[in-house]
Scaffold this motif. Structure first.
Motif, PDB file in Angstrom:
ATOM      1  N   SER A 273       0.701  -1.213   0.042  1.00  0.00           N
ATOM      2  CA  SER A 273       0.033  -0.031  -0.079  1.00  0.00           C
ATOM      3  C   SER A 273       1.069   1.363   0.060  1.00  0.00           C
ATOM      4  CB  SER A 273      -0.883  -0.067   1.183  1.00  0.00           C
ATOM      5  OG  SER A 273      -0.132   0.196   2.560  1.00  0.00           O
ATOM      6  N   THR A 274       0.432   2.520   0.016  1.00  0.00           N
ATOM      7  CA  THR A 274       0.964   3.723  -0.099  1.00  0.00           C
ATOM      8  C   THR A 274       1.674   3.890   1.377  1.00  0.00           C
ATOM      9  OG1 THR A 274      -0.966   4.833   0.410  1.00  0.00           O
ATOM     10  CG2 THR A 274      -0.525   4.654  -1.979  1.00  0.00           C
ATOM     11  N   ILE A 275       2.817   4.678   1.294  1.00  0.00           N
ATOM     12  CA  ILE A 275       3.352   4.904   2.482  1.00  0.00           C
ATOM     13  C   ILE A 275       2.603   6.098   3.215  1.00  0.00           C
ATOM     14  CG2 ILE A 275       5.366   6.057   3.631  1.00  0.00           C
ATOM     15  CD1 ILE A 275       7.004   4.879   1.182  1.00  0.00           C
TER      16      ILE A 275
ATOM     17  N   ASN B 123       6.512   0.759   2.875  1.00  0.00           N
ATOM     18  CA  ASN B 123       5.216   0.437   2.448  1.00  0.00           C
ATOM     19  C   ASN B 123       4.406  -0.507   3.325  1.00  0.00           C
ATOM     20  OD1 ASN B 123       6.979   0.780  -0.222  1.00  0.00           O
ATOM     21  ND2 ASN B 123       4.799   1.579  -0.493  1.00  0.00           N
ATOM     22  N   GLU B 124       3.046  -0.488   3.683  1.00  0.00           N
ATOM     23  CA  GLU B 124       2.628  -1.288   4.516  1.00  0.00           C
ATOM     24  C   GLU B 124       2.060  -2.368   3.482  1.00  0.00           C
ATOM     25  OE1 GLU B 124      -0.499   0.430   6.668  1.00  0.00           O
ATOM     26  OE2 GLU B 124       1.078   1.626   7.850  1.00  0.00           O
TER      27      GLU B 124
END
Length: 286
Positions: A4-6, A144-145
């Protein structure tokens, strides 16, 4: 797993005991402290005098300093790849100077610390540089997650992979296993039957369009009476066009259904083994 996005793009620094001890030792010479530095000191057992003003994050505004590359090359010309002090330092000294759990420092806090050290060096209070204090700290970069995939999508992908592996296994062992030699989809009769269905569908389209043009050209003239030749051709084209559009819709739908049948996995025979991966494929031994 999907990235995902930071969310938090800030660079964080876990302060070491050496860094906090150095800041605590120079408290009497400091008039201001960032909120993060004060919190880190308090969490590690150091007290912050009330005379020191606590700066909020919005009050810490610094310009990015320019790096003197020539000076940096001159200073690092004789520096070895692995410092001897770090290589020969005992474990007890590493534990005393290593990073501590707790609060984090950010770039604005490091900019403030660099400015404070510069002022203290000008006053000949200390002769310590910023890199000497943060060399034992832990730098944490934004990452990133990872989000788990949809279980339904993952199950469908797994099923499609297994079907593809089964088709490849059957194709590979068709000349070895007698039960797989006579698959209906591989016979000439099955292929001719499929071609005949397509030919019939195309012929039906052509005859329907021709019948529509004939009706518009001759049928309307017979029902209404004598009409001009150009008007009769126009009626025939209009009727044929309407029928052609309707037939094209049903023809495309039928061809799409035929493609789905071809793309579907072949019919499983009772003796054909189900393969879930490439590891399950056994070589043939005569």
């Amino acid at each position: 797993m999907l990235k995902s996005t930071i969310v938090d793009t800030r660079v964080r620094l876990r302060p070491s005991k050496k860094l906090l001890a150095s800041i605590n030792a120079q408290k009497e010479h400091l008039r201001e402290l960032p909120a993060n530095v004060a919190t880190a000191l308090e969490k590690n057992g150091y007290s912050v005098p009330k005379s020191i003003r606590i700066l909020k994050d919005s009050e810490l505004v610094f310009k990015r300093p320019q790096i003197d590359t020539k000076l940096l090359e001159k200073l690092t010309a004789d520096v070895p790849d692995v410092p001897q002090k770090a290589a020969e330092a005992p474990e007890e000294e590493e534990e005393q100077q290593g990073p501590v759990d707790g609060h984090f420092l950010y770039l604005n806090d490091l900019h403030w610390l660099n400015s404070a050290l510069t002022e203290l060096r000008k006053k000949n209070v200390i002769n310590v540089f910023l890199y000497e204090l943060i060399e034992s700290c832990e730098l944490i970069l934004p990452e990133n997650e990872f989000k788990p995939r949809n279980p339904e999508l993952e199950a469908r992908c797994q099923r499609l992979r297994e079907e593809q592996q089964n088709r490849e296994y059957q194709k590979m062992t068709k000349n070895v296993d007698a039960t797989l030699k006579h698959v209906p989809e591989d016979t000439v009769a099955y292929q001719l039957k499929s071609i005949n269905k397509q030919i019939i569908a195309v012929a039906q389209f052509i005859f329907s369009v021709a019948a529509g043009f004939t009706f518009g050209f001759f049928g309307v003239n017979l029902m209404v009476g004598p009409l001009p030749f150009g008007f009769r051709i126009l009626l025939g084209v209009i009727v044929a066009l309407v029928i052609a559009l309707a037939e094209m819709y049903f023809l495309a739908k039928k061809l799409h259904e035929y493609d789905e049948v071809l793309d579907a996995p072949k019919r499983k025979t009772p003796n054909s083994p189900k393969v879930s991966g490439v590891q399950n494929i056994k070589p043939h031994v005569d």
